[in-house]
Design a protein around this motif. Structure first.
Motif, PDB file in Angstrom:
ATOM      1  N   GLU A   1       0.836  -1.202   0.000  1.00 27.92           N
ATOM      2  CA  GLU A   1       0.000   0.000   0.000  1.00 27.92           C
ATOM      3  C   GLU A   1       0.871   1.253   0.000  1.00 27.92           C
ATOM      4  O   GLU A   1       0.596   2.220  -0.718  1.00 27.92           O
ATOM      5  N   GLU A   2       1.948   1.230   0.790  1.00 31.25           N
ATOM      6  CA  GLU A   2       2.841   2.380   0.906  1.00 31.25           C
ATOM      7  C   GLU A   2       3.518   2.724  -0.420  1.00 31.25           C
ATOM      8  O   GLU A   2       3.966   3.848  -0.628  1.00 31.25           O
ATOM      9  N   ALA A   3       3.599   1.751  -1.324  1.00 31.32           N
ATOM     10  CA  ALA A   3       4.219   1.962  -2.641  1.00 31.32           C
ATOM     11  C   ALA A   3       3.166   2.273  -3.708  1.00 31.32           C
ATOM     12  O   ALA A   3       3.492   2.356  -4.893  1.00 31.32           O
ATOM     13  N   GLY A   4       1.900   2.415  -3.304  1.00 29.14           N
ATOM     14  CA  GLY A   4       0.844   2.777  -4.240  1.00 29.14           C
ATOM     15  C   GLY A   4       0.177   1.614  -4.938  1.00 29.14           C
ATOM     16  O   GLY A   4      -0.533   1.814  -5.927  1.00 29.14           O
ATOM     17  N   PHE A   5       0.372   0.405  -4.446  1.00 28.90           N
ATOM     18  CA  PHE A   5      -0.148  -0.793  -5.118  1.00 28.90           C
ATOM     19  C   PHE A   5      -1.646  -0.712  -5.412  1.00 28.90           C
ATOM     20  O   PHE A   5      -2.098  -1.016  -6.512  1.00 28.90           O
ATOM     21  N   TYR A   6      -2.431  -0.275  -4.444  1.00 29.78           N
ATOM     22  CA  TYR A   6      -3.888  -0.311  -4.607  1.00 29.78           C
ATOM     23  C   TYR A   6      -4.412   0.765  -5.565  1.00 29.78           C
ATOM     24  O   TYR A   6      -5.524   0.657  -6.071  1.00 29.78           O
ATOM     25  N   GLU A   7      -3.608   1.784  -5.840  1.00 34.22           N
ATOM     26  CA  GLU A   7      -4.027   2.797  -6.810  1.00 34.22           C
ATOM     27  C   GLU A   7      -4.264   2.154  -8.175  1.00 34.22           C
ATOM     28  O   GLU A   7      -5.244   2.446  -8.855  1.00 34.22           O
ATOM     29  N   ASP A   8      -3.349   1.275  -8.589  1.00 31.12           N
ATOM     30  CA  ASP A   8      -3.527   0.551  -9.852  1.00 31.12           C
ATOM     31  C   ASP A   8      -4.421  -0.666  -9.661  1.00 31.12           C
ATOM     32  O   ASP A   8      -5.308  -0.935 -10.480  1.00 31.12           O
ATOM     33  N   ALA A   9      -4.188  -1.426  -8.582  1.00 29.83           N
ATOM     34  CA  ALA A   9      -4.912  -2.685  -8.384  1.00 29.83           C
ATOM     35  C   ALA A   9      -6.416  -2.478  -8.224  1.00 29.83           C
ATOM     36  O   ALA A   9      -7.197  -3.382  -8.530  1.00 29.83           O
ATOM     37  N   TYR A  10      -6.839  -1.296  -7.771  1.00 32.27           N
ATOM     38  CA  TYR A  10      -8.257  -0.991  -7.621  1.00 32.27           C
ATOM     39  C   TYR A  10      -8.784  -0.083  -8.734  1.00 32.27           C
ATOM     40  O   TYR A  10      -9.930   0.357  -8.696  1.00 32.27           O
ATOM     41  N   ASP A  11      -7.949   0.202  -9.713  1.00 27.44           N
ATOM     42  CA  ASP A  11      -8.368   1.027 -10.844  1.00 27.44           C
ATOM     43  C   ASP A  11      -9.442   0.284 -11.641  1.00 27.44           C
ATOM     44  O   ASP A  11      -9.339  -0.925 -11.843  1.00 27.44           O
ATOM     45  N   PRO A  12     -10.483   0.968 -12.118  1.00 32.31           N
ATOM     46  CA  PRO A  12     -11.547   0.293 -12.867  1.00 32.31           C
ATOM     47  C   PRO A  12     -11.050  -0.537 -14.057  1.00 32.31           C
ATOM     48  O   PRO A  12     -11.571  -1.629 -14.305  1.00 32.31           O
ATOM     49  N   ALA A  13     -10.033  -0.056 -14.765  1.00 27.66           N
ATOM     50  CA  ALA A  13      -9.513  -0.808 -15.915  1.00 27.66           C
ATOM     51  C   ALA A  13      -8.853  -2.112 -15.461  1.00 27.66           C
ATOM     52  O   ALA A  13      -8.999  -3.165 -16.099  1.00 27.66           O
ATOM     53  N   PHE A  14      -8.129  -2.070 -14.348  1.00 29.23           N
ATOM     54  CA  PHE A  14      -7.477  -3.249 -13.774  1.00 29.23           C
ATOM     55  C   PHE A  14      -8.547  -4.267 -13.360  1.00 29.23           C
ATOM     56  O   PHE A  14      -8.443  -5.460 -13.664  1.00 29.23           O
ATOM     57  N   LEU A  15      -9.587  -3.775 -12.700  1.00 31.52           N
ATOM     58  CA  LEU A  15     -10.668  -4.644 -12.224  1.00 31.52           C
ATOM     59  C   LEU A  15     -11.446  -5.261 -13.385  1.00 31.52           C
ATOM     60  O   LEU A  15     -11.879  -6.412 -13.306  1.00 31.52           O
ATOM     61  N   ASP A  16     -11.592  -4.516 -14.471  1.00 33.43           N
ATOM     62  CA  ASP A  16     -12.278  -5.049 -15.656  1.00 33.43           C
ATOM     63  C   ASP A  16     -11.526  -6.228 -16.261  1.00 33.43           C
ATOM     64  O   ASP A  16     -12.143  -7.172 -16.758  1.00 33.43           O
ATOM     65  N   VAL A  17     -10.193  -6.179 -16.211  1.00 35.74           N
ATOM     66  CA  VAL A  17      -9.391  -7.311 -16.708  1.00 35.74           C
ATOM     67  C   VAL A  17      -9.701  -8.553 -15.879  1.00 35.74           C
ATOM     68  O   VAL A  17      -9.936  -9.641 -16.417  1.00 35.74           O
ATOM     69  N   ILE A  18      -9.716  -8.393 -14.578  1.00 40.85           N
ATOM     70  CA  ILE A  18     -10.010  -9.516 -13.677  1.00 40.85           C
ATOM     71  C   ILE A  18     -11.392 -10.090 -13.983  1.00 40.85           C
ATOM     72  O   ILE A  18     -11.552 -11.314 -14.098  1.00 40.85           O
ATOM     73  N   ARG A  19     -12.361  -9.235 -14.127  1.00 40.33           N
ATOM     74  CA  ARG A  19     -13.726  -9.693 -14.419  1.00 40.33           C
ATOM     75  C   ARG A  19     -13.795 -10.440 -15.750  1.00 40.33           C
ATOM     76  O   ARG A  19     -14.513 -11.431 -15.879  1.00 40.33           O
ATOM     77  N   HIS A  20     -13.040  -9.982 -16.739  1.00 37.69           N
ATOM     78  CA  HIS A  20     -13.011 -10.648 -18.045  1.00 37.69           C
ATOM     79  C   HIS A  20     -12.533 -12.100 -17.890  1.00 37.69           C
ATOM     80  O   HIS A  20     -13.162 -13.031 -18.406  1.00 37.69           O
ATOM     81  N   PHE A  21     -11.407 -12.297 -17.201  1.00 36.20           N
ATOM     82  CA  PHE A  21     -10.867 -13.647 -17.043  1.00 36.20           C
ATOM     83  C   PHE A  21     -11.806 -14.528 -16.223  1.00 36.20           C
ATOM     84  O   PHE A  21     -11.958 -15.714 -16.496  1.00 36.20           O
ATOM     85  N   ASP A  22     -12.447 -13.926 -15.219  1.00 36.64           N
ATOM     86  CA  ASP A  22     -13.389 -14.686 -14.412  1.00 36.64           C
ATOM     87  C   ASP A  22     -14.615 -15.095 -15.233  1.00 36.64           C
ATOM     88  O   ASP A  22     -15.035 -16.254 -15.194  1.00 36.64           O
ATOM     89  N   THR A  23     -15.163 -14.163 -15.977  1.00 38.29           N
ATOM     90  CA  THR A  23     -16.348 -14.444 -16.801  1.00 38.29           C
ATOM     91  C   THR A  23     -16.090 -15.587 -17.771  1.00 38.29           C
ATOM     92  O   THR A  23     -16.954 -16.426 -18.012  1.00 38.29           O
ATOM     93  N   HIS A  24     -14.867 -15.639 -18.316  1.00 38.80           N
ATOM     94  CA  HIS A  24     -14.511 -16.686 -19.281  1.00 38.80           C
ATOM     95  C   HIS A  24     -13.913 -17.918 -18.601  1.00 38.80           C
ATOM     96  O   HIS A  24     -13.431 -18.830 -19.289  1.00 38.80           O
ATOM     97  N   GLU A  25     -13.936 -17.933 -17.264  1.00 38.83           N
ATOM     98  CA  GLU A  25     -13.438 -19.053 -16.456  1.00 38.83           C
ATOM     99  C   GLU A  25     -12.038 -19.489 -16.860  1.00 38.83           C
ATOM    100  O   GLU A  25     -11.718 -20.677 -16.953  1.00 38.83           O
ATOM    101  N   LYS A  26     -11.182 -18.498 -17.071  1.00 43.55           N
ATOM    102  CA  LYS A  26      -9.770 -18.760 -17.348  1.00 43.55           C
ATOM    103  C   LYS A  26      -9.009 -18.684 -16.028  1.00 43.55           C
ATOM    104  O   LYS A  26      -9.406 -17.973 -15.098  1.00 43.55           O
TER     105      LYS A  26
END
Length: 195
Positions: free
Chosen positions: A78-103
């Motif tokens: 967190e101190e290095a800014g990890f969650y700024e990118d990890a919680y970014d909507p574009a980052f989260l959309d990638v995760i949802r894509h892989f989950d939706t396609h069960e990859k």
């Protein structure tokens, strides 16, 4: 050929990323092959937790998600800014894509929190960093996950883990899911993890 995206957030831990590059690299050079790891970030330069600068091969806008067969995400601080990118909507959309396609989705340490924030762990077994009074595990529970105390948890196509000490195990597990057990044992032996 299984194509794997390693999605990097600013502030990621270099050691948690390097296990994927090494295990999958060894597979390509000395193992059964058939895997290609591609590094992707939201920005063209990323600073790791300990100030190591990394240039991913592609930024997110330069890749087609449909071309990938699996997603791996190293954790960070967190101190290095990890969650700024990890919680970014574009980052989260990638995760949802892989989950939706069960990859396959493989995470190390707090990267599981990005899965929780993306909403894909509701009612599912998962784990995350288990130190510091389990603050991160409480956060994962708040995202609706059924937090487990096992070092590595596999729920359907999702792999989560406790902390950096599990990194190699997660990388080998991803390799096994994308190739096979015999090949993974061979790569482990070549790398000195098995006799």
């Amino acid at each position: 050929m299984a194509k794997i995206m390693m999605l990097l957030a600013d502030g990621f831990e270099a050691v948690e990323a390097s296990v994927f590059t090494d295990v999958l690299g060894w597979n390509e050079m000395e193992g059964g092959g058939g895997t290609e790891l591609v590094t992707v970030g939201l920005r063209d330069r990323l600073k790791c937790t300990w100030n190591f600068t990394v240039i991913p091969e592609f930024t997110l806008g330069e890749v087609e998600l449909a071309e990938f067969d699996a997603l791996v995400i190293p954790g960070g601080f967190e101190e290095a800014g990890f969650y700024e990118d990890a919680y970014d909507p574009a980052f989260l959309d990638v995760i949802r894509h892989f989950d939706t396609h069960e990859k396959w989705i493989g995470t190390i340490c707090v990267a599981a929190l990005a899965l929780g924030k993306a909403g894909i762990l509701q009612g599912k077994r998962a784990t995350t960093y288990n130190g510091v009074g389990s603050v991160r595990q409480a956060q994962l529970k708040d995202f609706g996950a059924q937090v487990q105390q096992d070092p590595i948890v596999v729920e359907n196509h999702i792999i989560t883990s406790h902390n950096p000490s599990t990194a190699f195990d997660v990388a080998f597990l991803v390799l096994e899911k994308l190739t096979n057990t015999e090949n993974t044992k061979h790569v482990k032996k070549l790398m000195g993890f098995e006799k």
